[in-house]
Motif scaffolding. Sequence first.
Motif, PDB file in Angstrom:
ATOM      1  N   MET A  89       0.825  -1.202   0.000  1.00 58.55           N
ATOM      2  CA  MET A  89       0.000   0.000   0.000  1.00 58.55           C
ATOM      3  C   MET A  89       0.861   1.254   0.000  1.00 58.55           C
ATOM      4  SD  MET A  89      -1.454   0.328   3.905  1.00 58.55           S
ATOM      5  CE  MET A  89      -2.060  -1.373   3.887  1.00 58.55           C
ATOM      6  N   HIS A  90       0.243   2.344  -0.409  1.00 58.70           N
ATOM      7  CA  HIS A  90       0.834   3.676  -0.320  1.00 58.70           C
ATOM      8  C   HIS A  90       0.180   4.402   0.846  1.00 58.70           C
ATOM      9  CE1 HIS A  90       2.972   3.283  -4.126  1.00 58.70           C
ATOM     10  NE2 HIS A  90       1.897   2.693  -4.602  1.00 58.70           N
ATOM     11  N   GLY A 133      -3.982   2.614  -1.499  1.00 57.18           N
ATOM     12  CA  GLY A 133      -3.442   3.067  -0.231  1.00 57.18           C
ATOM     13  C   GLY A 133      -4.370   4.075   0.397  1.00 57.18           C
ATOM     14  N   PHE A 171       3.873  -3.096   3.309  1.00 61.23           N
ATOM     15  CA  PHE A 171       4.370  -1.725   3.212  1.00 61.23           C
ATOM     16  C   PHE A 171       5.892  -1.757   3.166  1.00 61.23           C
ATOM     17  CE2 PHE A 171       5.207   2.580   5.110  1.00 61.23           C
ATOM     18  CZ  PHE A 171       4.642   3.313   4.071  1.00 61.23           C
TER      19      PHE A 171
END
Length: 444
Positions: free
Chosen positions: A12-13, A390, A419
């Motif tokens: 994810m961002h 994200g 992450f």
Amino acid sequence: MTRPGARQRKQMHLAAQVPGAGSTTVWAGPPSGRRTGFPSFRHLAATAERGLFDFLLLAEGLRLPEHKGRIHDLDAVGRPEPITALSALAAVTERIGLAATADTTFHEPYELARRLASLDHLSGGRAAWHVVASSDAFTGENFRPGAARPDRSECFARAAEFVAAARELWDSWTPGGVPRPFAHHGRHFSVAGTFDVARSPQGHPVVIRAGDAGDEEERESAASAADVFLAGRPGTPEAGRALCADIRRRLAAYGRRPEELKVMPGVTFALGDTDAEAQENAAEIRKQQVSPQGALFALERVWGRDLSGYDPDGPLPGIDPDPAGQVAPGRAPIADPLAVAARWRAVAEAKGLSIRQTVIEMTGRQTFIGTPASVAAQMDEYVTAGAADGFVLLPHHLPGGLDDFADRVVPLLQERGAFRTEYAGATLREHLGLPLPVWKSGRS
């Protein structure tokens, strides 16, 4: 990168946003200086960078919302101008992206493109532009007569041409560092000359568009020119997947590939050592966000009447809303105040709530509530399901409200392989996995 032995999965961002003004944020300690002082922003940026976030987004409030001609208590003090603050942060950070909100209604393409390109140079390729388009005449009064455009579609059209013109300016320098004359002649802007800032490290600063995930016009504007779509609060994983699929389906019409746009909903959170403690913390946050005066302000927005004589700790008004009432210039109107009031009354009567308690119950909700482990699991599952790329976190308490997340949730996401454990690149485009924009010589 993932730790040895961690199973590979979609990563994810993460980003963080500091609101421009409003009751979402509760500033810790004395208000004097904290909301505008550089140490607060330096602390936030350092925390986000320690947590390996993609970017820090500073929102912009061009006029503080008023309540019957007075500044609302939680909106006082305001915020510094975003690009100025981020330019200072560029000197004390190394990797975190720096995203500035700038309104296309109250700027001009050459002036803003120049400032954003300068920020990209100063930061070594970490600048981003959060594009907003205001149709608010109340805010426009701060600038010049007629500055605001009351027609929303016209604001979107101006914003689209503004972004296109800015890209033409950024592309007027070749990748080899040769300036060429530019000329843009459109419906809203007619500019020509020579841009005085060389092509920046990212080619173009990252472009962010925010909006209601259910708004057709906002989805289309994101698909046409944005690198990141900051969607509203996430719904179910099914709704998130449908949103991502719909926006990415639209990209082809603009000659774009699916990987050229990241979808990142804005979220809030409340943590605790146990789920019960997290719920208690969430309830306390909501209470802090709604002062007695704030409760009456929220009620007047729905009722469209002056309710200053009512007791915030008393029952809801027995009178019906006035749909034509306007007591909060600068705020979006309530679509169906009669229906909203009916829902509020039903909840208040069922639970025996006062005005303030009703406002807290009906307006305050965190997206993720739980222990660090449960919040990490919820976020990971949402991204793994393809419902988002994200999240953009909106911490409630500032300047230290991001600390617990960076120190307690991020390590658990890393353990899951969800992450990064280090920055792999130097620029914001590299953090986000976005391609460099193709230089289009025909623009200049």
